[in-house]
Motif scaffolding. Structure first.
Motif, short mmCIF file in Angstrom:
data_model
loop_
_atom_site.label_atom_id
_atom_site.label_comp_id
_atom_site.label_asym_id
_atom_site.label_seq_id
_atom_site.Cartn_x
_atom_site.Cartn_y
_atom_site.Cartn_z
N SER A 7 0.84 -1.09 0.04
CA SER A 7 -0.13 -0.10 -0.04
C SER A 7 0.72 1.24 -0.06
O SER A 7 0.53 2.18 -0.61
N ALA A 8 1.90 1.12 0.69
CA ALA A 8 2.93 2.21 0.69
C ALA A 8 3.55 2.57 -0.72
O ALA A 8 3.78 3.54 -1.19
N VAL A 9 3.88 1.35 -1.36
CA VAL A 9 4.30 1.52 -2.72
C VAL A 9 3.43 2.28 -3.40
O VAL A 9 3.76 3.14 -4.43
N MET A 10 1.95 1.82 -3.62
CA MET A 10 1.02 2.38 -4.43
C MET A 10 0.91 3.88 -4.00
O MET A 10 0.58 4.77 -5.10
N ASP A 11 1.09 4.26 -2.83
CA ASP A 11 0.45 5.53 -2.19
C ASP A 11 1.81 6.32 -3.04
O ASP A 11 1.59 7.70 -3.05
N SER A 12 3.13 5.98 -2.91
CA SER A 12 4.16 6.68 -3.36
C SER A 12 3.94 7.14 -4.75
O SER A 12 4.60 8.32 -5.37
N ALA A 13 2.94 6.62 -5.46
CA ALA A 13 2.78 7.07 -7.13
C ALA A 13 2.04 8.45 -7.09
O ALA A 13 2.41 9.25 -7.88
N GLU A 14 1.05 8.70 -5.92
CA GLU A 14 0.57 10.15 -5.80
C GLU A 14 1.59 11.27 -5.50
O GLU A 14 1.81 12.05 -6.38
N SER A 15 2.91 10.81 -4.68
CA SER A 15 3.64 11.65 -4.50
C SER A 15 4.69 12.06 -5.60
O SER A 15 5.14 13.11 -5.89
N ALA A 16 4.83 10.89 -6.29
CA ALA A 16 5.55 10.85 -7.65
C ALA A 16 4.79 11.86 -8.45
O ALA A 16 5.66 12.80 -9.20
N ARG A 40 5.23 6.51 -18.56
CA ARG A 40 4.30 7.52 -18.77
C ARG A 40 3.34 7.74 -17.58
O ARG A 40 3.08 8.84 -17.21
N ASN A 41 3.07 6.61 -16.84
CA ASN A 41 1.95 6.70 -15.98
C ASN A 41 2.57 6.19 -14.83
O ASN A 41 2.78 4.92 -14.64
N PRO A 42 2.75 7.07 -13.64
CA PRO A 42 3.34 6.66 -12.28
C PRO A 42 2.69 5.50 -11.75
O PRO A 42 3.21 4.64 -11.11
N ARG A 43 1.35 5.65 -11.71
CA ARG A 43 0.54 4.47 -10.98
C ARG A 43 0.91 3.15 -11.82
O ARG A 43 0.90 2.21 -10.95
N GLU A 44 0.77 3.31 -13.02
CA GLU A 44 0.84 1.99 -13.70
C GLU A 44 2.52 1.39 -13.37
O GLU A 44 2.49 0.14 -13.29
N GLY A 45 3.45 2.17 -13.32
CA GLY A 45 4.88 1.92 -12.98
C GLY A 45 4.88 1.38 -11.70
O GLY A 45 5.55 0.24 -11.52
N LEU A 46 4.26 1.95 -10.52
CA LEU A 46 4.30 1.53 -9.43
C LEU A 46 3.67 0.26 -9.10
O LEU A 46 3.68 -0.51 -8.40
N ALA A 47 2.34 0.18 -9.85
CA ALA A 47 1.70 -1.09 -10.02
C ALA A 47 2.41 -2.24 -10.45
O ALA A 47 2.53 -3.62 -9.93
N VAL A 49 5.78 -2.64 -10.06
CA VAL A 49 6.59 -2.85 -9.02
C VAL A 49 6.21 -3.78 -7.90
O VAL A 49 6.25 -5.01 -7.40
N ALA A 50 4.58 -3.48 -7.69
CA ALA A 50 3.93 -4.21 -6.64
C ALA A 50 3.69 -5.59 -7.24
O ALA A 50 3.69 -6.68 -6.54
N ASP A 51 3.41 -5.54 -8.57
CA ASP A 51 3.17 -7.06 -9.21
C ASP A 51 4.20 -8.02 -9.11
O ASP A 51 4.19 -9.12 -8.51
N LEU A 52 5.58 -7.32 -9.13
CA LEU A 52 6.76 -8.05 -9.19
C LEU A 52 7.10 -8.43 -8.00
O LEU A 52 7.60 -9.47 -7.79
#
Length: 544
Positions: A7-16, A40-47, A49-52
């Motif tokens: 959840s912290a990883v995903m939340d960091s997308a907002e701050s990105a 292009r999309n920080p949320r997709e990028g960090l998603a 990471v979460a998936d990996l």
């Protein structure tokens, strides 16, 4: 290793997004993120990471065996090592841990074990990924980094379908798409300040059109970073590259031809890998120089490599841009790959476990012999009439202590043998379940026109005649005793270890281990290492 809070990883997308990542200007790097949705999309990028981190397919059918092997290392072996207080314990424990990590990787990627691994190494910007793309005829297969960011070792092999998989540090195997591969291997760290080297162990790219059935190609990170990014004590790329290159069966070493020869830092790194097979050295970007200059660079490099005792299969020039080899025959690279593709004998994983236990057992035998010889000397002294009662009691106490230590070693040796048999059998069961051949002991042997000699370590059985066992006190211990060849005769080799005794390695033993032409391999003065393993038996190690 604990997993991060997703959840912290995903939340960091907002701050990105708030911090300027969405504009493509993170840390001063300009990136054309419009071509890749993960950049292009920080949320997709960090998603991603979460998936990996969290996803992956398990190998439940082997989990029970793996747990039993891990327990044997972490509990049974550690208990044995602690009881015997052996200085070898920590070294063997580390070796068993590494063998277990390799076994886990094998369970996830069994296709590795029946194929030879041909690694491509070199400095950052030597053109390794471009070279592999050229070799495979696909200019877009591997991403080409333009900045010294950490990348992931990537294995390319034949598969029944085109697919890309990652293995993370939590032993989860995760399928990804080509777009994700390019994001992982490109500017992701600069974009999101997340290093995939802390998440992923390796990547595999399977291709139905991969032309080699019995080998896989390995692309590794450059071992050097830019000065601004390099830490002397924590060079992640260098550590990753060294680990994977050491485990590879064969090595192609790439050098930018603009260097003029092979740099000394490259030579030092190659030596640190301790490769038993000769290296193919390739000067990349050879199209940037006239062919006459390319041939001069190759000749200079040959001399430098020979002077620095780097065993080479050959040295050639190559242009990844034009897919052209610069060498007299024009087919050195093809011949190198074709010989390796003839087939790998099988997995060495069982041998890795056996080697660990054999080293430990050898130490036990040497220590036991040392203590027994010490007791014999003490016994001789105790029979002398001119020692005081106090001295007699002290010597008797020491003899009893040696006897107790011998008994402990005998008990430990017995339990160690049982543990080794159990664990190695469990490893064999994993191999059988995965339909993986077990290495019979012989390697693929490459042949060249020059027939370059390959250095290897011989482990030879020898005989010793101890006329005076008090001489043993001068050795200090029975492990890793330095010595040298004293003379070479029709009987065999005589070894000198600095005491008055005869050590002989018979001609029959030499011919068995080194071949009929063994006379040409040994000279008086050559260094050896001696280890006592019995009353009249030793093991001599030497490099030829």
């Amino acid at each position: 290793m604990s997993k991060p809070d997703l959840s912290a990883v995903m939340d960091s997308a907002e701050s990105a997004e708030l911090g300027g990542f969405a504009s493509g200007q993170a840390h001063g790097f300009q990136i054309n993120k419009s071509d890749n949705r993960y950049l292009r999309n920080p949320r997709e990028g960090l998603a991603l990471v979460a998936d990996l981190i969290s996803s992956g397919s398990g190998q439940n059918s082997f989990q029970e065996l793996l747990r039993a092997i891990e327990q044997g290392i972490e509990q049974d072996f550690l208990a044995l090592s602690s009881e015997s207080e052996s200085p070898k314990g920590a070294e063997i424990y580390a070796g068993l841990q590494q063998a277990y990590a390799d076994l886990e990787d094998m369970v996830h990627f069994p296709e590795f074990e029946n194929r030879a691994i041909v690694a491509v190494g070199g400095k950052f910007s030597a053109g390794k990924s471009t070279f592999l793309n050229s070799l495979l005829g696909d200019d877009h297969l591997l991403p080409i980094d333009t900045t010294p960011t950490t990348s992931i070792p990537t294995y390319i092999l034949h598969g029944t379908q085109d697919a890309i998989f990652t293995l993370n540090h939590f032993q989860n195997k995760v399928a990804v798409n080509p777009e994700a591969l390019h994001a992982i291997s490109h500017e992701f760290k600069n974009y999101f300040n997340i290093s995939f080297s802390h998440i992923l162990k390796l990547i595999t790219i399977e291709r139905t059109q991969f032309p080699y059935a019995n080998l896989m190609l390995l692309d590794t990170p450059g071992y050097n970073k830019a000065d601004s990014l390099r830490s002397k004590h924590d060079n992640t790329d260098e550590n990753i590259a060294r680990e994977h290159l050491r485990n590879a069966d064969f090595l192609i070493w790439l050098v930018d031809i603009q260097n003029g020869t092979i740099p000394q830092t490259d030579i030092e790194f190659i030596h640190s890998l301790h490769k038993s097979q000769p290296v193919l050295v390739v000067f990349n970007r050879a199209d940037k120089r006239p062919e006459s200059d390319v041939l001069k660079v190759i000749e200079t490099a040959r001399k430098d490599l020979k002077k620095n005792e780097v065993q080479t299969w050959d040295v050639i020039g190559y242009s990844s841009h034009s897919h052209q080899e610069f060498s007299p025959s024009k087919d050195v690279l093809k011949s190198f790959i074709s010989q390796i593709d003839a087939g790998k004998p099988g997995t060495r994983i069982v041998r890795k476990f056996e080697d660990c236990f054999e080293k430990y057992e050898s130490y036990h035998r040497s220590e036991k012999e040392f203590l027994r010889s010490g007791r014999e000397v003490l016994g001789q002294v105790l029979f002398q009439a001119d020692i005081t009662e106090e001295q007699r009691q002290r010597l008797t106490s020491l003899s009893h202590r040696h006897k107790k230590q011998i008994d402990q070693l005998l008990n430990s040796e017995k339990r160690l043998k049982q543990l080794a048999e159990t664990m190695c059998q469990q490893v064999r069961e994993v191999c059988e379940g995965l339909h993986i051949k077990i290495h019979p002991g012989a390697d693929i042997q490459l042949t060249t026109k020059a027939q370059n000699a390959q250095k290897r370590t011989l482990r030879l059985d020898g005989m010793i005649d101890l006329r005076n066992k008090t001489q043993l006190d001068r050795l200090g211990n029975f492990h890793n005793i330095p010595g040298k060849i004293k003379k070479v005769t029709s009987l065999g080799l005589f070894i000198d270890i600095g005491i008055q005794t005869d050590i002989l390695i018979s001609r029959q033993e030499l011919q068995k281990e080194a071949g009929d032409d063994c006379d040409e391999l040994f000279e008086p003065g050559d260094a050896v290492v001696v280890q006592f393993v019995g009353n009249k038996k030793i093991i001599v190690e030497m490099e030829i």
